[in-house]
Structures are given as C-alpha cells and as structure tokens.
Design an enzyme around this catalytic site. Structure first.
Site, short mmCIF file in Angstrom:
data_model
loop_
_atom_site.label_atom_id
_atom_site.label_comp_id
_atom_site.label_asym_id
_atom_site.label_seq_id
_atom_site.Cartn_x
_atom_site.Cartn_y
_atom_site.Cartn_z
N GLU A 1 2.53 0.52 1.03
CA GLU A 1 3.87 1.10 2.54
C GLU A 1 4.91 -0.46 2.07
O GLU A 1 5.72 0.09 2.62
CB GLU A 1 3.34 1.92 2.81
CG GLU A 1 1.74 3.23 2.43
CD GLU A 1 3.33 3.93 1.82
OE1 GLU A 1 4.02 4.22 2.10
OE2 GLU A 1 2.08 4.72 1.06
N ARG B 1 -3.20 2.67 -11.44
CA ARG B 1 -3.30 2.34 -10.20
C ARG B 1 -4.15 1.31 -9.81
O ARG B 1 -3.81 -0.29 -9.07
CB ARG B 1 -3.36 2.70 -9.12
CG ARG B 1 -2.06 3.98 -9.46
CD ARG B 1 -1.82 4.93 -8.12
NE ARG B 1 -1.68 4.17 -7.32
CZ ARG B 1 -0.30 4.63 -6.17
NH1 ARG B 1 -0.56 5.93 -5.86
NH2 ARG B 1 -0.04 3.67 -4.87
#
Length: 487
Positions: A325, A455
């Site tokens: 993030e 991922r």
C-alpha cells in the site's frame, strides 16, 4: 465465446424483466433493446487500461460546461431530483463518454429507456427480492460468469449485507473481541519499520534525481496511517430499521441513510478521519487524495497477522501488504499525486522517462503469465498492483531485518526453517487460494490485480534475497537472470 456470453446476458435481462411482470414478448423485445443501448454506452467508455490515468478520469467542471460536454443535455432537473439544485462544481470525465451518452440518448426511444430503468432496478436489488430473482441473478452473474456451483448460504449473504449497512456498528464489537491486547501496538511498530525501510531505499535508486528523491521522501513522511479501527465511530442514529418490515424495506432504509450521509458532505470540509472500509473488512487500501494507508482489523488477522505469530511471518504477511500500500503512493497512478493529495506533476521529466522504462519491464513480465490456455494477465491493467508488489516485498523484507537487528537477531523461530525463509513463507501462504477457471478468466479481463499465484511468483522471482534465501540455481524459474526493478 463473447457472442455466446452476450446472448446469455440478453436472455438473463429478459428473464429478469419477465419476473418483474412483463409479458414474454415484451421482455424479449426490451432485453434486446436494453443490451443494444448498454453496448452503445460501453463504446463511449474508456478502456480499463486508460482509466488508470488519473488525468483522464478527473475533470472539474460547472453545470454549463457539463451541458456543453453532453451536447445540450439538461442537467438541472437531474440535480434537482437529487436534492442539489444549486450544485455548481463537479468532476465529469471522461469527456468522450458524456458526448456519447448524449448521442445515444437522442437516438434511443423512451420505451427502451424505461425498460433499462426497470432492468437496472431489479438487477441492483435482486438479492433483496423474492427467491426467483435471487436464483436468476445467481445463475448468470455467479454461475455463468464465475463458475460458482451453488448459491452461498443465506446467513453468509446476510452477514455481507449487514456489514454494508451497519459495518461500523458491528465493527466496534468485532474490534473489541478480535483485535485486542498488543495487536495495534505490534501493527503500528511494523508499519513504522516498513516506512523507514522504504525511505532508506530511496538513495539507492540510480534512476531518480536528488530533487525528486527529496520530494518522494517528503511525501512518504506525511503519509497517514489508519490501523485497525477509526478514532471516531460512525453515528447511525438517523438510520431507522424496523423488525418485521422485511429485508427489502430495511435494506432500502440503509441505502437511503448512506445516500443522505454522502450528500450531506457537499460544500463541507473533507473529513480526513473517515474510513472507506469497515473494521471487519479483509482488505486494505491506499488513498492518493488523502495520502493515507488504511488497514482494518479484519485484515490484521491470520494468516496475514497475529500478535502471537513469529515476527518474520507477520512481516511477510501483513508487512508485505503494508509495503504494497505504501508503494501505491509511488506507482504509475499514485506518483501523480503529491503529499497533500493534489493531482500534479512533481517529478522531473527525465525521471519520469526512466521510471517508465522500468515499469515497461514489469508490464511485459506479467503479460507473459498465462492464466488459462490462450488467456494471459493484462500487464498494463495490473501494472499499478504489480509495481506495489515489487516495492512491497523489498520494503517489508528490509523492515523485518530492522526488527531483527533491534531484537538481537533471534535464532530460528520455527524448527526446520531460517527466519528469512519464514518471512517468504508467510508472504506466500497469505496468498494461498483457489479460483474456478471461469472466475480466473473473468478477472483477467476486469481485475487490476494479478492472480494470487503471480502476485507471489512475479515479485519473488525478481528479488535476489529470495534466491539467496532458498539457494535457487542460476537462471532457475524463481531466479530470473533479467530482473525488473522499480522501487
């Protein structure tokens, strides 16, 4: 396959309109007209990859400019109907869509528009209607599109709906039971380690000049962290729910409450304490407009995190998410916003060029990953998330090592593994999942995230520390000779 899918969608629209009371003849005719109408609007829309550019999806205009963009459509009745007749400023983009909307509306008969409104009404509220609506909605959107074999049990659907309506009230109870003791303190310490690790990595970026590097550090320094739950809980006093009045009626009340809450924000200062996710949500986000990271208590749970987990597993799990993030503030989208959330270019043009050379490498890498035979990851659509994964694993690994140094470099915390191996296992295990082939194919066309497998494989096969930790052979699949690196 796309033609068959479109035919099935049209049949579904017809079935829903028939359930709403239309005759077989009218529902079939209206379904064809609605799908044709929606197709024209889709043609006027930007492709998903282009919508990743903030400059293409934000345009500040007044009502006169909006009317000009949409070839004279009258917006005053629309705003009055919303209860905002004096609205004088809004974001309306992309411009091409409003032009296409006006052109499509002019050549569409009122009967089709009324049918489209009926369809949208029963579609958006299908889950609150009778069993026939619920099952037909499931049959197309879940079974046909995603391969889901059976409808989720009612109590689970109700839990999701209740979280949407009363998530902050229920979240308060969830936090008191599931996010207790040292949990928040441990999570805050982790995020501080990862922020320091990200800043410590900036001097090593040869592609970045000193001025842009200084500005990047300033942006990272003022980034706001929201951990676990909000400081101020949402007030639901204006929401009136009536036992016995029915699921639809109470959901309707919840929707009206939320619409009123949002409209009451107009003309008022931004509430920077507000959360965009409820505390029990298993997710996290970075908001570039507020330069903030938000980690609800729901995601601060196993397998991502526990105050009782070995530290390397926490840093590999939720720590990686924290680094992810944080890196979103500097990916191909987030980098366009400064530390105060303003959309402006604050990078030197030469630095932008060198940055894009590196992101092109990431885009090409992921475009080579195959989701299913003949279906590949869209490297352009998933670019921001992939950049965030690349930066996140580096920052979280550095953060873990900072913790280890501070705590005396502890010995192996789990028998049979080194602590660095535990870090990577914690990361990989947090993405363990199962997806049906139909769902994987669908996500490949619409989801800005890569499939869970990639991922993990994508960033780790490009991360030297992983190859060293597991002693991967030279040029092994998880030890690429030609590596991509951004942050």
């Amino acid at each position: 396959e796309s033609k068959a899918l479109l035919a099935d969608y049209q049949a579904h629209v017809g079935k829903m309109l028939a359930l709403a009371g239309e005759s077989a003849e009218d529902s079939a005719r209206h379904a064809a007209a609605v799908v044709a109408f929606e197709t024209e609007l889709a043609k006027a829309s930007l492709p998903r990859t282009e919508m990743r550019d903030p400059n293409k999806i934000y345009r500040r205009v007044d009502p006169a400019a909006l009317a000009a963009m949409s070839a004279g459509l009258s917006w005053a009745p629309f705003f009055a109907g919303l209860g905002e007749p004096n609205l004088n400023l809004l974001s309306a983009s992309p411009e091409g869509f409003f032009k296409g909307l006006a052109e499509t509306l002019r050549k569409t008969d009122p009967d089709t528009l009324r049918a489209d409104f009926r369809w949208l009404t029963v579609h958006t509220r299908a889950d609150e209607l009778s069993k026939a609506f619920v099952e037909e909605n499931f049959a197309f959107f879940s079974k046909r599109l995603q391969g889901q074999p059976e409808l989720q049990v009612r109590w689970k659907r109700c839990v999701e709906a209740t979280d949407g309506a009363l998530g902050f009230a229920l979240g308060r109870a969830f936090v008191e039971r599931e996010f207790v003791g040292e949990s928040k303190k441990v999570a805050v310490e982790m995020i501080q380690d990862i922020e320091h690790a990200f800043e410590a990595g900036l001097p090593g970026l040869a592609w970045m000049d000193d001025t842009t590097r200084t500005r990047a550090k300033e942006k990272a320094t003022v980034l706001v962290n929201k951990i676990g739950y909000p400081d101020k809980w949402r007030d639901y006093a204006a929401l009136s729910l009536t036992p016995g009045s029915g699921y639809f009626a109470n959901t309707d009340a919840a929707i009206r409450f939320e619409v009123d809450r949002l409209f009451n924000k107009i003309g008022k200062p931004v509430d920077r304490t507000e959360w965009g996710m409820t505390p029990p949500t298993v997710n996290a986000y970075y908001n570039p407009l507020r330069n903030e990271m938000v980690f609800p208590a729901g995601v601060l749970q196993p397998p991502f995190f526990s105050k009782d987990h070995p530290a390397p597993m926490n840093y590999g799990g939720i720590g990686m998410a924290m680094g992810h993030e944080l890196t979103h503030g500097f990916d191909d989208q987030g980098r366009r916003f400064d530390g105060s959330g303003r959309l402006r270019e604050w990078w030197d043009p030469a630095v932008v060029t060198r940055f894009e050379e590196r992101t092109n490498c990431v885009e090409k890498l992921y475009s080579g990953f195959e989701v299913a035979p003949g279906v590949s990851v869209n490297g352009k659509l998933t670019l921001g998330e992939n950049i965030a994964d690349f930066g996140g694993i580096k920052a979280s690994f550095r953060g873990w090592h900072s913790w280890a140094e501070r705590n005396g470099k502890p010995g192996p915390m789990v028998q049979g593994f080194t602590n660095d191996q535990l870090f990577f296992l914690g990361f990989a295990q947090s993405w363990c999942s199962l997806q049906r082939p139909e769902f994987s194919k669908l996500l490949a066309t619409v989801d800005p995230h890569s499939p869970p497998r990639f991922r993990v494989d994508g960033p780790l096969s490009n991360f030297p520390a992983f190859a060293e930790t597991f002693q991967c052979a030279k040029d092994a699949p998880m030890n690429r000779a030609q590596r991509c690196e951004v942050w």
